[in-house]
Design an enzyme around this catalytic site. Sequence first.
Site, mmCIF file in Angstrom:
data_model
loop_
_atom_site.group_PDB
_atom_site.id
_atom_site.type_symbol
_atom_site.label_atom_id
_atom_site.label_comp_id
_atom_site.label_asym_id
_atom_site.label_seq_id
_atom_site.Cartn_x
_atom_site.Cartn_y
_atom_site.Cartn_z
ATOM 1 C CD1 TRP A 10 -5.296 0.331 7.008
ATOM 2 C CD2 TRP A 10 -3.550 0.616 5.632
ATOM 3 N NE1 TRP A 10 -4.878 -0.910 6.566
ATOM 4 C CE2 TRP A 10 -3.819 -0.770 5.734
ATOM 5 C CE3 TRP A 10 -2.482 1.036 4.823
ATOM 6 C CZ2 TRP A 10 -3.069 -1.738 5.061
ATOM 7 C CZ3 TRP A 10 -1.739 0.066 4.140
ATOM 8 C CH2 TRP A 10 -2.035 -1.288 4.260
ATOM 9 C CG HIS A 46 6.455 -8.876 4.013
ATOM 10 N ND1 HIS A 46 5.651 -9.346 3.010
ATOM 11 C CD2 HIS A 46 5.621 -8.345 4.926
ATOM 12 C CE1 HIS A 46 4.384 -9.102 3.303
ATOM 13 N NE2 HIS A 46 4.332 -8.481 4.457
ATOM 14 N NE ARG A 76 3.017 -5.513 2.696
ATOM 15 C CZ ARG A 76 2.561 -6.425 1.842
ATOM 16 N NH1 ARG A 76 2.902 -6.375 0.576
ATOM 17 N NH2 ARG A 76 1.761 -7.377 2.251
#
Length: 286
Positions: A178, A38, A34
Amino acid sequence: MSERGNYEAIRKSILELLDQPEYDDGSVGPVLVRLAWHSAGTYDAETDTGGSNGAGMRYEAEGGDPANAGLQHARVFLEPVKAAHPWVTYSDLWTLAGCVAIEAMGGPKINWLPGRTDFVDDSKLPPRGRLPDGAKGVDHVRNVFTRMGFNDQEIVALSGAHNLGRCHTDRSGFEGKWVHSPTRFSNQYFRLLTRLEWKPKKLNNGVLQFVHVDEDLDEGLMMLPTDMALLSDPGFKEWVLLYADDKAAFYADFANAFAKLMELGIQRDAQGKVVNSDNLKGGYHS
Ligand code: DDH
Protein backbone atom coordinates in the site's frame (compact mmCIF):
# COMPACT_ATOMS: atom_id res chain seq x y z
CA MET A 1 13.68 -18.12 39.92
CA SER A 2 10.90 -18.89 37.45
CA GLU A 3 10.35 -16.29 34.76
CA ARG A 4 6.61 -17.14 34.57
CA GLY A 5 4.70 -13.91 34.09
CA ASN A 6 7.72 -11.96 32.89
CA TYR A 7 6.20 -10.46 29.74
CA GLU A 8 9.22 -8.19 29.31
CA ALA A 9 11.20 -11.34 28.47
CA ILE A 10 8.60 -12.25 25.84
CA ARG A 11 8.69 -8.75 24.39
CA LYS A 12 12.46 -8.98 24.12
CA SER A 13 12.32 -12.36 22.34
CA ILE A 14 9.75 -11.00 19.87
CA LEU A 15 11.84 -7.90 19.18
CA GLU A 16 14.84 -10.07 18.42
CA LEU A 17 13.09 -11.96 15.65
CA LEU A 18 11.47 -9.03 13.80
CA ASP A 19 14.29 -8.19 11.40
CA GLN A 20 14.67 -10.94 8.82
CA PRO A 21 16.39 -9.64 5.68
CA GLU A 22 15.34 -12.66 3.60
CA TYR A 23 11.62 -12.24 4.33
CA ASP A 24 9.39 -9.89 2.29
CA ASP A 25 10.50 -6.30 2.96
CA GLY A 26 13.01 -7.30 5.64
CA SER A 27 10.71 -7.63 8.65
CA VAL A 28 8.22 -10.21 9.87
CA GLY A 29 6.48 -7.41 11.80
CA PRO A 30 3.60 -6.88 9.33
CA VAL A 31 2.59 -10.54 9.18
CA LEU A 32 2.70 -10.71 12.99
CA VAL A 33 0.31 -7.74 13.12
CA ARG A 34 -2.00 -9.56 10.74
CA LEU A 35 -1.84 -12.71 12.89
CA ALA A 36 -2.87 -10.71 15.97
CA TRP A 37 -5.72 -9.03 14.09
CA HIS A 38 -7.07 -12.23 12.53
CA SER A 39 -6.88 -14.08 15.85
CA ALA A 40 -9.16 -11.42 17.36
CA GLY A 41 -11.24 -10.32 14.36
CA THR A 42 -13.53 -13.36 14.40
CA TYR A 43 -15.37 -11.90 17.37
CA ASP A 44 -19.16 -11.63 17.32
CA ALA A 45 -20.47 -9.36 20.05
CA GLU A 46 -24.02 -10.67 19.93
CA THR A 47 -23.16 -14.33 20.61
CA ASP A 48 -19.87 -13.58 22.42
CA THR A 49 -18.06 -16.09 20.18
CA GLY A 50 -14.69 -15.89 18.42
CA GLY A 51 -11.89 -13.55 19.49
CA SER A 52 -8.29 -14.20 20.48
CA ASN A 53 -9.01 -16.40 23.52
CA GLY A 54 -8.28 -20.04 22.68
CA ALA A 55 -5.83 -19.37 19.82
CA GLY A 56 -8.19 -21.34 17.58
CA MET A 57 -6.06 -20.76 14.50
CA ARG A 58 -3.87 -23.66 15.65
CA TYR A 59 -6.66 -25.95 14.44
CA GLU A 60 -7.79 -26.61 10.89
CA ALA A 61 -11.33 -25.29 11.39
CA GLU A 62 -10.00 -21.74 11.88
CA GLY A 63 -6.39 -21.98 10.66
CA GLY A 64 -7.56 -23.42 7.35
CA ASP A 65 -10.00 -20.58 6.67
CA PRO A 66 -8.84 -19.19 3.29
CA ALA A 67 -8.88 -15.72 4.94
CA ASN A 68 -6.00 -16.93 7.13
CA ALA A 69 -3.82 -18.14 4.24
CA GLY A 70 -0.18 -17.27 4.91
CA LEU A 71 -0.55 -16.78 8.64
CA GLN A 72 1.09 -20.15 9.28
CA HIS A 73 4.34 -18.29 8.49
CA ALA A 74 3.67 -15.87 11.35
CA ARG A 75 2.89 -18.72 13.73
CA VAL A 76 6.08 -20.54 12.75
CA PHE A 77 8.15 -17.37 13.31
CA LEU A 78 6.84 -17.27 16.88
CA GLU A 79 7.50 -20.92 17.74
CA PRO A 80 11.02 -20.24 19.11
CA VAL A 81 9.52 -17.66 21.50
CA LYS A 82 6.99 -20.21 22.74
CA ALA A 83 9.78 -22.80 23.07
CA ALA A 84 11.93 -20.39 25.10
CA HIS A 85 9.00 -19.33 27.34
CA PRO A 86 6.63 -22.35 27.42
CA TRP A 87 4.45 -20.76 30.12
CA VAL A 88 3.08 -18.10 27.76
CA THR A 89 -0.22 -18.97 26.05
CA TYR A 90 -0.37 -18.81 22.26
CA SER A 91 -3.28 -16.39 22.48
CA ASP A 92 -1.22 -13.99 24.62
CA LEU A 93 1.87 -14.52 22.46
CA TRP A 94 0.12 -13.80 19.16
CA THR A 95 -1.64 -10.68 20.40
CA LEU A 96 1.44 -9.36 22.20
CA ALA A 97 3.61 -10.01 19.11
CA GLY A 98 1.31 -7.81 17.00
CA CYS A 99 1.51 -4.99 19.56
CA VAL A 100 5.29 -5.25 19.94
CA ALA A 101 5.69 -5.26 16.14
CA ILE A 102 3.55 -2.12 15.74
CA GLU A 103 5.60 -0.29 18.37
CA ALA A 104 8.93 -1.50 16.94
CA MET A 105 7.96 -0.31 13.45
CA GLY A 106 7.37 3.22 14.75
CA GLY A 107 3.71 2.95 15.67
CA PRO A 108 2.00 3.97 18.91
CA LYS A 109 2.30 2.06 22.17
CA ILE A 110 -0.62 -0.35 22.48
CA ASN A 111 -2.04 -0.99 25.92
CA TRP A 112 -1.84 -4.81 25.91
CA LEU A 113 -2.97 -6.95 28.83
CA PRO A 114 -2.10 -10.62 29.45
CA GLY A 115 -4.28 -13.47 30.67
CA ARG A 116 -5.74 -15.15 27.58
CA THR A 117 -6.18 -18.89 27.63
CA ASP A 118 -5.36 -21.58 25.07
CA PHE A 119 -8.26 -23.61 26.35
CA VAL A 120 -10.64 -24.04 23.44
CA ASP A 121 -14.33 -23.83 24.17
CA ASP A 122 -16.07 -25.68 21.34
CA SER A 123 -19.22 -23.65 21.83
CA LYS A 124 -17.25 -20.43 21.23
CA LEU A 125 -15.50 -21.54 18.03
CA PRO A 126 -16.17 -19.04 15.25
CA PRO A 127 -17.52 -20.28 11.93
CA ARG A 128 -15.43 -19.46 8.85
CA GLY A 129 -16.24 -16.34 6.90
CA ARG A 130 -16.17 -13.83 9.75
CA LEU A 131 -13.04 -12.00 8.54
CA PRO A 132 -13.42 -9.29 5.89
CA ASP A 133 -13.18 -10.02 2.16
CA GLY A 134 -11.03 -7.48 0.31
CA ALA A 135 -13.06 -7.81 -2.88
CA LYS A 136 -16.20 -6.40 -1.26
CA GLY A 137 -17.61 -2.93 -0.55
CA VAL A 138 -18.86 -0.47 2.06
CA ASP A 139 -21.71 -2.54 3.50
CA HIS A 140 -19.54 -5.60 4.00
CA VAL A 141 -16.81 -3.62 5.79
CA ARG A 142 -19.31 -1.91 8.06
CA ASN A 143 -21.19 -5.14 8.82
CA VAL A 144 -18.06 -7.12 9.71
CA PHE A 145 -16.67 -4.49 12.08
CA THR A 146 -20.00 -3.51 13.59
CA ARG A 147 -20.43 -7.20 14.45
CA MET A 148 -17.21 -6.92 16.49
CA GLY A 149 -18.48 -3.74 18.16
CA PHE A 150 -16.59 -0.99 16.29
CA ASN A 151 -17.93 2.33 15.00
CA ASP A 152 -17.00 4.12 11.74
CA GLN A 153 -14.13 6.06 13.30
CA GLU A 154 -12.60 2.91 14.78
CA ILE A 155 -13.06 1.02 11.51
CA VAL A 156 -11.11 3.65 9.59
CA ALA A 157 -8.40 3.92 12.26
CA LEU A 158 -7.90 0.12 12.20
CA SER A 159 -7.77 0.14 8.41
CA GLY A 160 -4.66 2.32 8.73
CA ALA A 161 -2.78 -0.90 9.58
CA HIS A 162 -2.45 -1.23 5.80
CA ASN A 163 0.50 1.12 6.18
CA LEU A 164 2.23 -2.15 6.95
CA GLY A 165 3.11 -5.14 4.85
CA ARG A 166 1.87 -6.33 1.54
CA CYS A 167 -0.45 -8.63 -0.36
CA HIS A 168 0.83 -11.93 -1.73
CA THR A 169 -0.68 -13.55 -4.83
CA ASP A 170 -0.29 -17.01 -3.29
CA ARG A 171 -2.10 -16.01 -0.09
CA SER A 172 -4.99 -13.66 -0.89
CA GLY A 173 -4.69 -13.37 -4.67
CA PHE A 174 -3.99 -9.62 -4.39
CA GLU A 175 -0.50 -8.33 -5.12
CA GLY A 176 1.63 -5.44 -3.88
CA LYS A 177 2.04 -3.03 -0.99
CA TRP A 178 0.00 0.00 0.00
CA VAL A 179 2.90 2.37 0.77
CA HIS A 180 6.55 2.74 -0.19
CA SER A 181 7.92 1.90 3.28
CA PRO A 182 5.79 -1.03 4.42
CA THR A 183 7.80 -1.77 7.56
CA ARG A 184 7.43 1.77 8.91
CA PHE A 185 4.17 2.62 10.68
CA SER A 186 2.76 6.00 9.58
CA ASN A 187 -0.36 7.67 8.16
CA GLN A 188 1.01 7.35 4.64
CA TYR A 189 -1.78 4.91 3.70
CA PHE A 190 -4.39 7.63 4.22
CA ARG A 191 -2.27 10.21 2.42
CA LEU A 192 -1.84 8.01 -0.65
CA LEU A 193 -5.48 6.92 -0.58
CA THR A 194 -6.64 10.55 -0.72
CA ARG A 195 -3.87 12.16 -2.77
CA LEU A 196 -3.12 9.70 -5.56
CA GLU A 197 -5.48 8.76 -8.32
CA TRP A 198 -6.40 5.08 -8.41
CA LYS A 199 -7.70 2.95 -11.24
CA PRO A 200 -9.05 -0.63 -11.25
CA LYS A 201 -6.79 -3.32 -12.61
CA LYS A 202 -7.56 -6.98 -13.21
CA LEU A 203 -4.58 -9.19 -12.37
CA ASN A 204 -3.68 -12.26 -14.46
CA ASN A 205 -5.42 -14.44 -11.86
CA GLY A 206 -8.68 -12.54 -12.46
CA VAL A 207 -8.55 -10.66 -9.13
CA LEU A 208 -9.54 -7.00 -9.27
CA GLN A 209 -7.56 -4.44 -7.25
CA PHE A 210 -6.70 -0.76 -7.62
CA VAL A 211 -3.37 0.64 -8.76
CA HIS A 212 -1.98 4.13 -9.05
CA VAL A 213 -2.93 5.67 -12.42
CA ASP A 214 0.74 6.33 -13.13
CA GLU A 215 2.08 2.85 -12.52
CA ASP A 216 5.49 3.81 -13.86
CA LEU A 217 5.87 6.39 -11.11
CA ASP A 218 4.53 4.32 -8.27
CA GLU A 219 5.19 0.80 -9.31
CA GLY A 220 3.52 -1.83 -7.21
CA LEU A 221 1.44 0.42 -4.97
CA MET A 222 -2.06 -0.92 -4.62
CA MET A 223 -5.39 -0.61 -2.81
CA LEU A 224 -7.99 -3.29 -2.17
CA PRO A 225 -11.61 -2.66 -3.17
CA THR A 226 -12.33 -2.49 0.59
CA ASP A 227 -9.67 0.25 0.97
CA MET A 228 -11.31 2.25 -1.81
CA ALA A 229 -14.67 1.74 -0.08
CA LEU A 230 -13.44 3.99 2.74
CA LEU A 231 -13.46 6.88 0.25
CA SER A 232 -16.89 6.23 -1.18
CA ASP A 233 -18.85 6.43 2.07
CA PRO A 234 -19.23 9.81 3.83
CA GLY A 235 -19.22 8.21 7.30
CA PHE A 236 -15.84 6.64 6.59
CA LYS A 237 -14.38 9.39 4.40
CA GLU A 238 -14.41 12.10 7.06
CA TRP A 239 -12.02 9.99 9.16
CA VAL A 240 -9.82 9.12 6.19
CA LEU A 241 -9.39 12.85 5.51
CA LEU A 242 -8.66 13.60 9.16
CA TYR A 243 -6.05 10.84 9.49
CA ALA A 244 -4.36 11.87 6.21
CA ASP A 245 -3.81 15.33 7.74
CA ASP A 246 -3.36 14.54 11.41
CA LYS A 247 -0.86 11.82 12.19
CA ALA A 248 -1.16 12.30 15.96
CA ALA A 249 -4.93 11.81 15.85
CA PHE A 250 -4.44 8.64 13.80
CA TYR A 251 -1.85 7.25 16.22
CA ALA A 252 -4.03 7.93 19.26
CA ASP A 253 -7.19 6.47 17.69
CA PHE A 254 -5.35 3.49 16.24
CA ALA A 255 -3.79 2.65 19.61
CA ASN A 256 -7.21 2.68 21.29
CA ALA A 257 -8.94 0.68 18.57
CA PHE A 258 -6.18 -1.93 18.32
CA ALA A 259 -6.11 -2.38 22.09
CA LYS A 260 -9.91 -2.84 22.01
CA LEU A 261 -9.54 -5.39 19.18
CA MET A 262 -7.06 -7.43 21.24
CA GLU A 263 -9.54 -7.48 24.16
CA LEU A 264 -12.63 -8.67 22.26
CA GLY A 265 -14.27 -11.52 24.17
CA ILE A 266 -11.91 -11.20 27.15
CA GLN A 267 -13.70 -10.42 30.39
CA ARG A 268 -11.69 -8.94 33.26
CA ASP A 269 -12.42 -8.09 36.87
CA ALA A 270 -11.61 -4.72 38.43
CA GLN A 271 -7.99 -5.80 38.94
CA GLY A 272 -7.65 -6.70 35.24
CA LYS A 273 -7.62 -10.44 35.89
CA VAL A 274 -9.32 -12.45 33.15
CA VAL A 275 -12.48 -14.04 34.54
CA ASN A 276 -13.58 -16.13 31.57
CA SER A 277 -10.48 -18.28 31.17
CA ASP A 278 -10.30 -20.77 34.04
CA ASN A 279 -13.88 -21.89 34.01
CA LEU A 280 -14.45 -22.74 30.36
CA LYS A 281 -16.39 -25.95 30.06
CA GLY A 282 -16.41 -28.59 27.35
CA GLY A 283 -13.14 -27.44 25.85
CA TYR A 284 -9.85 -29.15 25.26
CA HIS A 285 -6.21 -28.29 25.73
CA SER A 286 -3.65 -28.38 22.94
FE1 DDH B 1 -5.54 -6.36 6.20
N1 DDH B 1 -5.20 -7.46 4.53
N2 DDH B 1 -7.52 -6.28 5.77
N3 DDH B 1 -5.90 -5.43 7.98
N4 DDH B 1 -3.61 -6.59 6.69
C1 DDH B 1 -4.00 -7.91 4.08
C2 DDH B 1 -2.77 -7.69 4.66
C3 DDH B 1 -2.60 -7.07 5.89
C4 DDH B 1 -8.12 -6.80 4.66
C5 DDH B 1 -7.53 -7.63 3.72
C6 DDH B 1 -6.17 -7.87 3.65
C7 DDH B 1 -7.11 -4.95 8.39
C8 DDH B 1 -8.25 -4.86 7.61
C9 DDH B 1 -8.45 -5.51 6.42
C10 DDH B 1 -3.01 -6.11 7.84
C11 DDH B 1 -3.65 -5.60 8.96
C12 DDH B 1 -5.01 -5.29 9.02
C13 DDH B 1 -4.19 -8.65 2.87
C14 DDH B 1 -3.10 -9.34 2.07
C15 DDH B 1 -5.53 -8.63 2.60
C16 DDH B 1 -6.24 -9.26 1.41
C17 DDH B 1 -2.84 -10.74 2.61
C18 DDH B 1 -1.76 -11.44 1.83
O1 DDH B 1 -1.94 -11.64 0.61
O2 DDH B 1 -0.72 -11.79 2.43
C19 DDH B 1 -9.48 -6.35 4.58
C20 DDH B 1 -10.47 -6.75 3.51
C21 DDH B 1 -9.69 -5.53 5.66
C22 DDH B 1 -10.91 -4.75 5.99
O3 DDH B 1 -10.88 -3.94 6.95
C23 DDH B 1 -12.01 -4.76 5.30
C24 DDH B 1 -7.02 -4.54 9.77
C25 DDH B 1 -8.21 -4.00 10.57
C26 DDH B 1 -5.72 -4.77 10.18
C27 DDH B 1 -5.11 -4.53 11.52
O4 DDH B 1 -4.04 -4.98 11.79
C28 DDH B 1 -5.80 -3.73 12.52
C29 DDH B 1 -1.58 -6.26 7.73
C30 DDH B 1 -0.56 -5.79 8.77
C31 DDH B 1 -1.32 -6.84 6.50
C32 DDH B 1 0.04 -7.19 5.89
C33 DDH B 1 0.37 -8.64 6.12
C34 DDH B 1 1.67 -9.05 5.50
O5 DDH B 1 1.89 -10.28 5.42
O6 DDH B 1 2.49 -8.22 5.12
